[in-house]
Design an enzyme around this catalytic site. Structure first.
Site, PDB file in Angstrom:
ATOM      1  N   ILE A 102      94.143 -65.665 -18.405  1.00 49.79           N
ATOM      2  CA  ILE A 102      93.079 -65.779 -17.411  1.00 49.79           C
ATOM      3  C   ILE A 102      93.225 -67.092 -16.636  1.00 49.79           C
ATOM      4  O   ILE A 102      93.752 -68.073 -17.165  1.00 49.79           O
ATOM      5  CB  ILE A 102      91.690 -65.676 -18.101  1.00 49.79           C
ATOM      6  CG1 ILE A 102      90.557 -65.659 -17.075  1.00 49.79           C
ATOM      7  CG2 ILE A 102      91.505 -66.740 -19.156  1.00 49.79           C
ATOM      8  CD1 ILE A 102      89.189 -65.300 -17.654  1.00 49.79           C
ATOM      9  N   CYS A 103      92.775 -67.073 -15.406  1.00 53.90           N
ATOM     10  CA  CYS A 103      92.706 -68.241 -14.526  1.00 53.90           C
ATOM     11  C   CYS A 103      94.109 -68.707 -14.123  1.00 53.90           C
ATOM     12  O   CYS A 103      94.831 -67.984 -13.479  1.00 53.90           O
ATOM     13  CB  CYS A 103      91.876 -69.355 -15.179  1.00 53.90           C
ATOM     14  SG  CYS A 103      91.366 -70.645 -14.022  1.00 53.90           S
TER      15      CYS A 103
END
Length: 185
Positions: A102-103
């Site tokens: 994620i991110c």
């Protein structure tokens, strides 16, 4: 019982690291948080202390079905520089086990060649680092055994997608209802 491992490094984004831990545990998935720093306490990107379940060793993910890489700076950089983490990520991908990030952390997957020919997403300023991927604008993208997401604001849908991958749609929907996420949608 399904099992997941979350790798933690100083500078990780706490919400991206712990939202999956919380929601996967609610779904009955065994989740192990693993420090790669050589000590059990991690300091998040916003100076919150997190105590990992275990220290890193090469066997930490042997019985897991999924690895999870949270974003955050410089945590994501530490994950990408850790040979043990990258070796496990590559092995999981090769074995068809779930590799998730994620991110900014999807860039770690890209650096290992895992996103080649796959649909993926990352934090907007890291999209250009998704070498070989088809970047799509969705909260969460699942392409085979690879699941990526955009950032802290998508941590809940990311975690729900991880639950769905491991436990099925009904289980993910139950957790979604239990936490009153997007109630009425």
């Amino acid at each position: 019982m399904k099992k997941a491992v979350v790798f933690l490094a100083d500078g990780c984004e706490m919400v991206e690291a712990l939202t999956p831990v919380d929601l996967l545990r609610r779904a009955g998935i065994e989740v192990l948080t693993v420090s790669i720093n050589g000590r059990e306490h991690i300091i998040s990107s916003h100076k919150v202390e997190i105590k990992a379940d275990r220290m890193f060793d090469e066997h930490v993910a042997d019985h897991a079905d999924m690895v999870i890489l949270p974003g955050g700076m410089p945590g994501m950089l530490h994950l990408g520089e850790h040979k043990g983490v990258t070796d496990i990520v590559k092995r999981f991908h090769k074995e068809g086990k779930y590799v998730t990030a994620i991110c900014a952390a999807p860039s770690v997957l890209a650096a290992q060649g895992i996103l080649e020919g796959k649909k993926a997403i990352a934090y907007p300023s890291f999209e250009e680092k998704l070498t070989g991927a088809e970047v799509v604008r969705e909260e969460v993208v699942r392409d085979g055994n690879v699941i990526t997401s955009r950032g802290m604001g998508t941590a809940i849908p990311f975690a729900l997608a991880l639950i769905e991958a491991l436990m099925g749609h009904e289980c993910a929907e139950k957790v979604k209802q239990d936490i009153i996420y997007r109630d009425g949608e």
